[in-house]
Design a protein around this motif. Sequence first.
Motif, PDB file in Angstrom:
ATOM      1  N   SER A   2      -8.508   6.000   5.160  1.00 51.53           N
ATOM      2  CA  SER A   2      -7.356   5.906   6.054  1.00 51.53           C
ATOM      3  C   SER A   2      -7.308   7.203   6.854  1.00 51.53           C
ATOM      4  O   SER A   2      -6.754   8.203   6.406  1.00 51.53           O
ATOM      5  CB  SER A   2      -6.073   5.703   5.232  1.00 51.53           C
ATOM      6  OG  SER A   2      -4.921   5.799   6.035  1.00 51.53           O
TER       7      SER A   2
ATOM      8  N   CYS B  56      -3.967   5.061  -1.817  1.00 56.87           N
ATOM      9  CA  CYS B  56      -4.927   6.049  -1.344  1.00 56.87           C
ATOM     10  C   CYS B  56      -4.449   7.424  -1.794  1.00 56.87           C
ATOM     11  O   CYS B  56      -3.235   7.679  -1.837  1.00 56.87           O
ATOM     12  CB  CYS B  56      -5.036   6.028   0.180  1.00 56.87           C
ATOM     13  SG  CYS B  56      -5.805   4.548   0.855  1.00 56.87           S
TER      14      CYS B  56
ATOM     15  N   ASP C 183     -12.938   1.851  -1.351  1.00 56.84           N
ATOM     16  CA  ASP C 183     -13.562   1.318  -0.144  1.00 56.84           C
ATOM     17  C   ASP C 183     -12.826   1.687   1.140  1.00 56.84           C
ATOM     18  O   ASP C 183     -13.156   1.172   2.211  1.00 56.84           O
ATOM     19  CB  ASP C 183     -13.659  -0.209  -0.238  1.00 56.84           C
ATOM     20  CG  ASP C 183     -12.295  -0.892  -0.415  1.00 56.84           C
ATOM     21  OD1 ASP C 183     -11.257  -0.194  -0.405  1.00 56.84           O
ATOM     22  OD2 ASP C 183     -12.275  -2.130  -0.562  1.00 56.84           O
ATOM     23  N   THR C 184     -11.831   2.563   1.049  1.00 56.31           N
ATOM     24  CA  THR C 184     -10.943   2.794   2.189  1.00 56.31           C
ATOM     25  C   THR C 184     -10.914   4.259   2.603  1.00 56.31           C
ATOM     26  O   THR C 184     -10.735   5.149   1.763  1.00 56.31           O
ATOM     27  CB  THR C 184      -9.505   2.335   1.839  1.00 56.31           C
ATOM     28  OG1 THR C 184      -9.530   0.944   1.545  1.00 56.31           O
ATOM     29  CG2 THR C 184      -8.553   2.596   2.992  1.00 56.31           C
TER      30      THR C 184
ATOM     31  N   TRP D  11       0.844  -1.199   0.000  1.00 53.59           N
ATOM     32  CA  TRP D  11       0.000   0.000   0.000  1.00 53.59           C
ATOM     33  C   TRP D  11       0.881   1.250   0.000  1.00 53.59           C
ATOM     34  O   TRP D  11       1.913   1.268   0.678  1.00 53.59           O
ATOM     35  CB  TRP D  11      -0.862   0.068   1.269  1.00 53.59           C
ATOM     36  CG  TRP D  11      -2.016  -0.876   1.359  1.00 53.59           C
ATOM     37  CD1 TRP D  11      -1.960  -2.223   1.605  1.00 53.59           C
ATOM     38  CD2 TRP D  11      -3.401  -0.536   1.269  1.00 53.59           C
ATOM     39  NE1 TRP D  11      -3.229  -2.734   1.660  1.00 53.59           N
ATOM     40  CE2 TRP D  11      -4.135  -1.729   1.462  1.00 53.59           C
ATOM     41  CE3 TRP D  11      -4.099   0.660   1.046  1.00 53.59           C
ATOM     42  CZ2 TRP D  11      -5.521  -1.760   1.439  1.00 53.59           C
ATOM     43  CZ3 TRP D  11      -5.481   0.631   1.021  1.00 53.59           C
ATOM     44  CH2 TRP D  11      -6.179  -0.572   1.210  1.00 53.59           C
TER      45      TRP D  11
ATOM     46  N   THR E 151     -12.019   3.318   7.929  1.00 57.21           N
ATOM     47  CA  THR E 151     -11.853   1.873   7.772  1.00 57.21           C
ATOM     48  C   THR E 151     -10.437   1.436   8.128  1.00 57.21           C
ATOM     49  O   THR E 151     -10.141   0.243   8.140  1.00 57.21           O
ATOM     50  CB  THR E 151     -12.143   1.432   6.323  1.00 57.21           C
ATOM     51  OG1 THR E 151     -11.188   2.034   5.444  1.00 57.21           O
ATOM     52  CG2 THR E 151     -13.549   1.825   5.901  1.00 57.21           C
ATOM     53  N   MET E 152      -9.549   2.396   8.413  1.00 59.87           N
ATOM     54  CA  MET E 152      -8.160   2.082   8.746  1.00 59.87           C
ATOM     55  C   MET E 152      -7.623   3.192   9.636  1.00 59.87           C
ATOM     56  O   MET E 152      -7.539   4.340   9.215  1.00 59.87           O
ATOM     57  CB  MET E 152      -7.323   1.961   7.463  1.00 59.87           C
ATOM     58  CG  MET E 152      -5.964   1.321   7.672  1.00 59.87           C
ATOM     59  SD  MET E 152      -5.004   1.246   6.127  1.00 59.87           S
ATOM     60  CE  MET E 152      -6.041   0.237   5.072  1.00 59.87           C
TER      61      MET E 152
ATOM     62  N   ARG F  65      -7.809   2.618  -3.980  1.00 60.30           N
ATOM     63  CA  ARG F  65      -8.588   2.077  -2.863  1.00 60.30           C
ATOM     64  C   ARG F  65      -9.364   3.129  -2.079  1.00 60.30           C
ATOM     65  O   ARG F  65     -10.431   2.832  -1.540  1.00 60.30           O
ATOM     66  CB  ARG F  65      -7.641   1.333  -1.909  1.00 60.30           C
ATOM     67  CG  ARG F  65      -7.029   0.079  -2.481  1.00 60.30           C
ATOM     68  CD  ARG F  65      -8.074  -0.981  -2.834  1.00 60.30           C
ATOM     69  NE  ARG F  65      -8.840  -1.388  -1.665  1.00 60.30           N
ATOM     70  CZ  ARG F  65      -8.498  -2.410  -0.865  1.00 60.30           C
ATOM     71  NH1 ARG F  65      -7.389  -3.105  -1.105  1.00 60.30           N
ATOM     72  NH2 ARG F  65      -9.263  -2.743   0.154  1.00 60.30           N
TER      73      ARG F  65
ATOM     74  N   HIS G 220      -0.189   5.264   0.875  1.00 60.52           N
ATOM     75  CA  HIS G 220      -1.326   6.081   1.303  1.00 60.52           C
ATOM     76  C   HIS G 220      -1.192   7.542   0.900  1.00 60.52           C
ATOM     77  O   HIS G 220      -2.101   8.328   1.186  1.00 60.52           O
ATOM     78  CB  HIS G 220      -1.448   6.043   2.833  1.00 60.52           C
ATOM     79  CG  HIS G 220      -1.856   4.731   3.402  1.00 60.52           C
ATOM     80  ND1 HIS G 220      -2.892   4.595   4.310  1.00 60.52           N
ATOM     81  CD2 HIS G 220      -1.376   3.474   3.210  1.00 60.52           C
ATOM     82  CE1 HIS G 220      -3.013   3.323   4.649  1.00 60.52           C
ATOM     83  NE2 HIS G 220      -2.105   2.621   3.995  1.00 60.52           N
TER      84      HIS G 220
END
Length: 228
Positions: A199, A124, A196-197, A97, A215-216, A159, A99
């Motif tokens: 962060s 992200c 769907d994320t 990942w 979600t994170m 994401r 971000h």
Amino acid sequence: MTTLAERLTQAHTRIDNAAKAANRAPDEIMLLAVSKTKPAGMIAEAYAAGCRNFGENYLQEALDKVAELTDKNDIVWHFIGPLQSNKTRPAAETFAWVHTVDRLKIAQRLNDQRPPAMAALNVCLQVNISNEPSKSGVSVAELPQLADAVSKMPNLRLRGLMAIPAESDDPLEQRSAFAALRHALTELQQQHPQMDTLSMGMSGDMDAAILEGSTMVRIGTAIFGTRT
């Protein structure tokens, strides 16, 4: 004096309680253990306590830890720090990942440098949600254009969104910034339903972030202690 494993359990309990307060399932929220400036031995300790997702801010430090912990091949490494264009290759070759994609040039380089044998890199888009001049991140107004471009890159998987809002001890101010990021994601999902994320949320504001749909959550101090 609590152990790292106990602090990790406490962090999970805090996530569970915040999720229940938001009428959400706790398993909707991933704990990302932020291990920047901490030695590989502490990551191994957290790993032994069940943690698998680790976030690193400094590229060379992260690469050294990845090399030291190759025996733990189910660790999922997240890059969550600023990424210069001349450092994208090792990031593309190492992490699952990233971000902090905040401009097209970074996304294009990550896409072009992702090894063909590896799965698409989860990314992200970093948003400067509080419009702070000192912070990295794309503006909300610029998000649609960047998301459209990234979504077409075959070696990247778009994401979601990441943000570090302006620091505040006021839960209402915290929630307002996180709600703005959630709204931005909802808007983008009309064109990019795969996103769907969210962060968002750290040790000091994770409860507000979870109430607003995180979600994170990126938790460092509450697990590893203050930075040395």
